[in-house]
Design a protein around this motif. Structure first.
Motif, PDB file in Angstrom:
ATOM      1  N   LEU A   1      -6.403   5.705 -10.055  1.00 16.41           N
ATOM      2  CA  LEU A   1      -7.252   5.686  -8.854  1.00 16.41           C
ATOM      3  C   LEU A   1      -7.279   4.285  -8.241  1.00 16.41           C
ATOM      4  CD1 LEU A   1     -10.249   7.983  -9.932  1.00 16.41           C
ATOM      5  CD2 LEU A   1      -8.513   8.455  -8.196  1.00 16.41           C
ATOM      6  N   GLN A   2      -7.273   3.279  -9.097  1.00 18.64           N
ATOM      7  CA  GLN A   2      -7.259   1.909  -8.562  1.00 18.64           C
ATOM      8  C   GLN A   2      -5.942   1.618  -7.842  1.00 18.64           C
ATOM      9  OE1 GLN A   2      -8.395  -0.469 -11.952  1.00 18.64           O
ATOM     10  NE2 GLN A   2     -10.554  -0.225 -11.525  1.00 18.64           N
TER      11      GLN A   2
ATOM     12  N   LEU B   1      -4.209   3.938  -6.271  1.00 26.42           N
ATOM     13  CA  LEU B   1      -4.222   4.726  -5.029  1.00 26.42           C
ATOM     14  C   LEU B   1      -5.261   4.226  -4.029  1.00 26.42           C
ATOM     15  CD1 LEU B   1      -3.611   8.148  -6.717  1.00 26.42           C
ATOM     16  CD2 LEU B   1      -2.142   7.111  -4.977  1.00 26.42           C
ATOM     17  N   GLU B   2      -6.257   3.556  -4.515  1.00 31.25           N
ATOM     18  CA  GLU B   2      -7.233   2.946  -3.598  1.00 31.25           C
ATOM     19  C   GLU B   2      -6.515   1.951  -2.689  1.00 31.25           C
ATOM     20  OE1 GLU B   2     -10.308   0.870  -5.682  1.00 31.25           O
ATOM     21  OE2 GLU B   2     -11.065  -0.067  -3.838  1.00 31.25           O
ATOM     22  N   ARG B   3      -5.566   1.252  -3.267  1.00 23.80           N
ATOM     23  CA  ARG B   3      -4.801   0.283  -2.477  1.00 23.80           C
ATOM     24  C   ARG B   3      -3.659   0.942  -1.726  1.00 23.80           C
ATOM     25  NH1 ARG B   3      -5.377  -5.036  -4.081  1.00 23.80           N
ATOM     26  NH2 ARG B   3      -7.092  -5.185  -5.544  1.00 23.80           N
ATOM     27  N   ALA B   4      -3.124   1.997  -2.297  1.00 27.35           N
ATOM     28  CA  ALA B   4      -1.934   2.629  -1.710  1.00 27.35           C
ATOM     29  C   ALA B   4      -2.092   4.145  -1.749  1.00 27.35           C
ATOM     30  CB  ALA B   4      -0.699   2.183  -2.501  1.00 27.35           C
ATOM     31  N   PRO B   5      -2.881   4.719  -0.818  1.00 24.37           N
ATOM     32  CA  PRO B   5      -3.232   6.141  -0.907  1.00 24.37           C
ATOM     33  C   PRO B   5      -2.048   7.104  -0.801  1.00 24.37           C
ATOM     34  CG  PRO B   5      -4.614   4.994   0.698  1.00 24.37           C
ATOM     35  CD  PRO B   5      -3.534   4.062   0.324  1.00 24.37           C
TER      36      PRO B   5
ATOM     37  N   ASN C   1       0.830  -1.215   0.000  1.00 21.11           N
ATOM     38  CA  ASN C   1       0.000   0.000   0.000  1.00 21.11           C
ATOM     39  C   ASN C   1       0.864   1.266   0.000  1.00 21.11           C
ATOM     40  OD1 ASN C   1       0.916   0.178   2.578  1.00 21.11           O
ATOM     41  ND2 ASN C   1      -1.103   0.177   3.560  1.00 21.11           N
ATOM     42  N   LYS C   2       2.167   1.060  -0.170  1.00 22.99           N
ATOM     43  CA  LYS C   2       3.115   2.158  -0.394  1.00 22.99           C
ATOM     44  C   LYS C   2       3.106   3.216   0.712  1.00 22.99           C
ATOM     45  CE  LYS C   2       3.662   0.259  -4.380  1.00 22.99           C
ATOM     46  NZ  LYS C   2       4.779  -0.647  -4.563  1.00 22.99           N
TER      47      LYS C   2
ATOM     48  N   LEU D   1      -7.963  11.862  -2.651  1.00 18.83           N
ATOM     49  CA  LEU D   1      -6.591  11.637  -3.114  1.00 18.83           C
ATOM     50  C   LEU D   1      -5.926  12.938  -3.573  1.00 18.83           C
ATOM     51  CD1 LEU D   1      -7.113   8.237  -4.930  1.00 18.83           C
ATOM     52  CD2 LEU D   1      -5.682   8.633  -2.918  1.00 18.83           C
TER      53      LEU D   1
ATOM     54  N   LEU E   1     -13.287   9.207  -4.115  1.00 18.12           N
ATOM     55  CA  LEU E   1     -11.906   8.763  -3.901  1.00 18.12           C
ATOM     56  C   LEU E   1     -10.933   9.796  -4.471  1.00 18.12           C
ATOM     57  CD1 LEU E   1      -9.971   6.436  -3.014  1.00 18.12           C
ATOM     58  CD2 LEU E   1     -10.176   5.537  -5.329  1.00 18.12           C
TER      59      LEU E   1
END
Lengths: 313, 751
Positions: free
Chosen positions: B730-731, B733-737, A194-195, A291, A287
């Motif tokens: 976006l996909q 960043l959904e996992r790794a914001p 998830n970085k 972001l 989202l």
């Protein structure tokens, strides 16, 4: 523990506390207990020592203070010492705290259940459960990387506990490689899926699990271990911080920004949890808004770092 | 959806060529005389009367006679029990074991049948029916020793029909029609002389004349006049159509077989399988279910029904040719778990092959090609039943190609790209000749086309082939088909493949590729191999063999006499390498390479030398060795990945792309391979190809999905598709914001 580290832990702990129905308020801490069992052969003893030392280096940065960490190895890792360590934890851990226990070594399983092999009498799964139950921590993580460790799954599982084992049951008795990869995950950027520059228990598990699969495939051997994870929210256990995150955690100039970032992360997690209730375009729109805010915070953090001579990503 | 078909070992499927029980004489073991009048009724198609007669035999106080009667009444379990009982009473009687063996053949259990014939031979080594039984079992596996055994049995007792018929059948299978006629006519004569029903002889003669060009011939009429319910005459013809890969004609015969004899379960099973070969799965299923009801012992029926039940786990994707109104020209059946990964590559390669072969062979496909990939090798094995041959990787049934999926094999053990190319060449050679092409030429063209498609493709020359050339053991061109259909030894099929490929290469090099097409036309016009060679190349087959031998010896170069030197030096080099003495390994490895430069299999000298050079700090020399290894068809994915990595490190990106790209057709399951290739394509401005590679990474369900989504978004940005880029970033960043590069890309996309 530094102030910032405590605040970061508090945010996660609050989310957890709310989830398990506990009040959120007092600063929370994560307590670590690492136990190195008997290696038997030199190659195993060396490997177990390396695993423990790799994990220890990482959890030192995560815990922030030595008092939160207990390590038992060699002749210290007896049943009596382990019991005493759990006793001490039971006395000092608050309900809002978290506890993470790592058992590295060999295990076995017979009619009587799982046993963790240590000098002197082995520790049984039932004993471990008894000692863990006595620690009031609202969230517990138990990781056993030993052979036959899956034999302890049923014994150790509990509502407030995540259990990770190297094998799916007690019948997988061969020495495992899971522990090597699990320990490796503590410092592997590849594991940080998830970085966020930290490694959660879930990420460490997934990393090790995929490496175990690849290990057996590469060696063209039938897999003799199938790692298991039982319990929920394994992602909430932060085990290690990687490079920049560790430095940032110590930097007071970025404190507020980091807090805002973590708050955003929680909002995104919440949005993701509600994903099925929204249309795809609604979800993506919300989202995206979060972001873009995140991008701005990241830009500011990078600016602060550049100003203070820190590294820029 | 599994319907409870019991699983029957896939190993049994090659038993599909077993002859139907027909001729009943002492050549297949002595039977009780009480059965004779019942057999006569049965052979005349009088089902009700013969059943009553056999029921009468059940009263005879002889378990062997009862076993035969139960068998003819269809109660195979009771027949089996009675044979067991009979053998307890007469343990030294070889005939009983032979008869029991034939019951096993009738229930598709060739291995057990073989065991019983062997037991009979242990009791009496000169027992002719046991020898013939063993020959029957071996013939069903297309083993060369069957002929020898049958000839021996015939020598032992020339007054019989069965031995002649078996030899005639084998000659038919080999395509030696003249020899087949001689033996079958002799078999018929013997049957008539001995007062036996001539049905099996009629059926085989009907097949012979069908192969000569007359499908509904006099022998079919004679068989049906003798027994109007004798559907086996058509089923027998279908068998010979199947082994000559003329599936449409086989289906037509089998439809007739079941029309004449609705309870001929084996014909229903064959019909079901054949319909599937034509892509008619549902109709095929209906016949297989009928077959299963009547004969639950057939491995072919059970396994194929199970396979059909797995088809809902596959995606079926149609592909159209270029142009808006283009017709469907390919249909892909890929396992749902891997269709996303494989489809782009399979589609592109299929399309390229269709274009290439249409142009080269001047033949337009008349129906879409159906390409099926099976990740489970057992499923693929079921699909290939009734095909003689060993170690099959893929099979073509006209317009249907079935093959292993790369995921069903070990990394490096299977090159799916070259296999698919090979099979697609078959589609053209089979269809353009209406399946009249001999096996050797179809295989030869396919082998040749693999070599032509990519220098890295096709089978490398193995030591067995080198030895066969050196010892002048290659088959004459006119008899090359025998190497495929009834090989004399285990390695002969592989040697024949290689020989056939080199024959085509030789022709193309000496006379030009146009001659390959002319030969194809000759075969379509039913010209036999020898005459076709003579007509097209103006060379007798014998002269051709001589010239080909010279060509082959030249082509092998130092390897022809180099194998002992290669073995000796390679062994020495490997020993030095094992000891870590890399400097000392170089000289013997160089010698091994010089002695047999074509060798890129396990323990290749090229890999050894590359390691030695690398350890000595000479990376450039190491790269050169591995590039030669690759160029000669070396396939170890890890070795080739190492080469690509070294090339990248040296800044030789175009060469690295070439190597990575080659690996896709070898081991596409490698996530890192696609990620590296995607990066290199993107850096070089080939965003479309980068997108394909990053999509492949996602299809592999990577642990680090955020990076995979981000990379795909990067490719979309370069392509200019910002909407897709936004979705994928976006996909990610959904996992790794907090994923910095992805956040920056999001800002870029928003601008």
């Amino acid at each position: 523990m530094t102030g910032l580290a405590k605040r970061r832990t508090l945010l996660v702990a609050c989310a957890l506390a709310l989830w398990v129905g506990l009040p959120c308020g007092a600063p929370a801490a994560t307590h670590f207990l690492l136990v190195e069992g008997l290696g038997g052969e030199r190659r195993y003893s060396e490997s177990f020592r390396e695993q423990i030392s790799g994990m220890l280096a990482a959890v030192r940065r995560t815990a922030g203070e030595e008092a939160l960490i207990t390590v038992l190895a060699g002749t210290d890792a007896t049943a009596g010492r382990i019991e005493s360590a759990f006793g001490a934890l039971a006395g000092r851990v608050s309900p809002g705290d978290a506890l993470a226990v790592f058992l590295v070594g060999h295990g076995s399983h017979d009619g009587g259940g799982y046993k963790f092999n240590i000098p002197g009498p082995d520790v049984t799964g039932a004993q471990l459960k008894l000692w863990l139950d006595a620690v009031p921590a609202a969230r517990q993580l138990v990781v056993s990387t030993t052979s036959s460790s899956g034999g302890a799954l049923d014994t150790l599982k509990g509502a407030r506990r995540v259990v990770i084992t190297a094998t799916k049951n007690g019948r997988e008795k061969n020495a495992t490689v899971f522990g090597e990869y699990f320990a490796e995950a503590f410092a592997a950027t590849e594991a940080d899926t998830n970085k966020n520059e930290s490694i959660s228990a879930l990420e460490a598990f997934q990393y090790a699990e995929s490496k175990v699969k690849a290990h057996y495939a590469d060696h063209q051997r039938l897999a003799t271990e199938h790692p298991q994870l039982q319990g929920e929210r394994a992602e909430s256990f932060m085990l290690a911080r990687l490079g920049e995150a560790a430095a940032l955690a110590e930097d007071p100039s970025t404190r507020e920004l980091l807090d805002r970032r973590e708050s955003l992360e929680l909002k995104i997690a919440d949005l993701t949890a509600r994903k099925d209730e929204l249309s795809q375009s609604e979800f993506l729109q919300e989202l995206e808004a979060l972001l873009l805010e995140m991008a701005e915070i990241q830009r500011q953090i990078a600016g602060e770092q550049a100003g203070s001579g820190g590294e820029r990503q | 959806m599994l319907r409870g078909w019991r699983w029957v070992a896939a190993g049994l499927v090659l038993a599909a060529g077993s002859p139907a029980l027909g001729q009943r004489g002492d050549g297949r073991g002595v039977r009780h005389s009480a059965l004779v009048p019942c057999d006569e009724l049965h052979d005349r198609g009088k089902a009700v009367e013969s059943a009553a007669c056999y029921r009468g035999v059940l009263q005879v106080d002889d378990p062997a006679a009862q076993a035969e009667a139960y068998w003819m009444l269809g109660d195979l379990k009771a027949a089996n029990d009675r044979f067991r009982e009979a053998i307890k009473l007469e343990p030294e009687d070889p005939d009983l074991r032979v008869r029991w063996g034939y019951l096993y053949i009738d229930t598709h259990q060739q291995v057990e049948a073989g065991d019983l014939f062997q037991e009979a031979l242990a009791l009496d080594e000169d027992h002719m029916p046991a020898q013939l039984g063993m020959a029957t079992v071996l013939a069903s596996r297309f083993e060369g020793k069957a002929v020898e055994l049958a000839q021996e049995a015939l020598k032992r007792k020339p007054e019989q029909a069965e031995g002649y018929l078996l030899l005639g059948r084998m000659a038919l299978e080999e395509g030696d029609l003249a020899a087949a006629r001689e033996r079958l006519e002799k078999g018929l004569e013997q049957a008539l002389n001995l007062g036996l029903a001539p049905l099996e002889a009629y059926a085989l003669l009907a097949s012979l004349e069908m192969l000569e060009g007359e499908r509904d011939n006099r022998w079919v009429d004679k068989a049906l006049a003798y027994n109007p319910r004798y559907g086996r005459v058509y089923a027998e013809q279908a068998h010979f159509y199947v082994i000559t890969r003329r599936y449409r004609e086989a289906t037509e015969r089998l439809r007739k077989a079941v029309a004449v004899a609705p309870s001929l379960w084996q014909a229903h099973a064959e019909l079901g399988v054949n319909l599937m070969r034509e892509g008619l799965d549902e109709e095929g299923r209906r016949h297989l279910e009928i077959a299963y009801e009547g004969d639950p012992y057939s491995a072919k029926t059970v396994n194929t029904l199970r396979l059909l039940d797995t088809y809902d786990q596959f995606d079926t994707i149609e592909d159209r040719g270029p142009g808006a109104d283009a017709a469907v020209r390919a249909v892909f059946r890929l396992d749902k778990d891997e269709s996303q990964l494989l489809l782009p590559y399979v589609r592109e390669l299929t399309s390229r092959a269709i274009d290439e072969f249409t142009r080269k062979y001047g033949f337009e496909l008349k129906s879409p090609v159906r390409v099926e990939f099976y990740p489970n090798h057992d499923d693929f094995a079921v699909r290939t039943m009734a095909m003689p041959g060993i170690g099959l990787l893929g099979v073509t049934f006209g317009y249907v190609v079935a093959m292993d999926s790369p995921s069903g094999r070990e990394p490096g053990g299977f090159h799916w790209g070259t296999t698919l190319w090979h099979e697609l060449a078959h589609v053209f050679t089979l269809e353009s000749t209406d399946h009249l092409i001999p096996r050797w030429y179809s295989e030869g063209i396919s082998m040749y086309e693999e070599w032509m498609a990519d220098v890295r493709w096709g089978e490398p020359v193995g030591p067995e082939y080198v030895e066969a050339v050196r010892k002048r053991e290659l088959l004459p061109i006119a008899k090359l088909d025998r190497g495929f259909i009834r090989p004399k030894h285990a390695g002969q099929v592989a040697i024949s493949y290689m020989q056939a490929g080199f024959v085509c290469k030789f022709i193309a090099q000496r006379w030009g590729e146009g001659k390959l097409v002319e030969l194809l036309r000759g075969f379509a016009a039913k010209v036999p191999t020898g005459a076709n060679i003579e007509a097209v190349l103006d060379l007798s087959p014998e002269d051709f063999d001589e010239q080909f031998g010279d060509y082959m010896r030249d082509a092998l170069g130092p390897a022809l006499d180099g194998l002992p030197r290669w073995r000796r030096n390679l062994k020495a080099a490997l020993e030095r390498a094992r000891e870590g003495e890399w400097d000392e390994a170089v000289e013997p490895a160089q010698a091994a390479k010089a002695a047999y430069p074509q060798h890129v299999g396990s323990g290749s000298a090229y890999v050894l030398l590359a390691n030695a050079h690398d350890k000595a700090g000479n990376r450039e020399a190491a790269v050169a060795e591995l590039q030669e290894y690759e160029r000669r068809g070396g396939r170890q994915p890890e070795t080739l990945k190492k080469l690509a990595g070294w090339l990248e490190e040296a800044g030789r990106d175009a060469e690295a792309v070439y190597t990575y790209d080659g690996l896709i057709y070898n081991w596409p399951q490698d996530e890192e391979l696609h990620a590296r290739l995607g990066d290199l394509h993107l850096e070089a401005g080939r965003a479309d190809l980068a997108r394909r590679e990053f999509k492949a990474v996602l299809a592999l369900d990577p642990l680090d999905r955020a990076t995979a989504e981000y990379n795909l978004a990067r490719a979309y940005v370069k392509i200019g598709d910002l909407s897709s880029a936004r979705l994928h970033v976006l996909q990610a960043l959904e996992r790794a914001p907090t994923f910095g590069p992805a956040l920056r890309l999001l800002l870029q996309v928003k601008q």
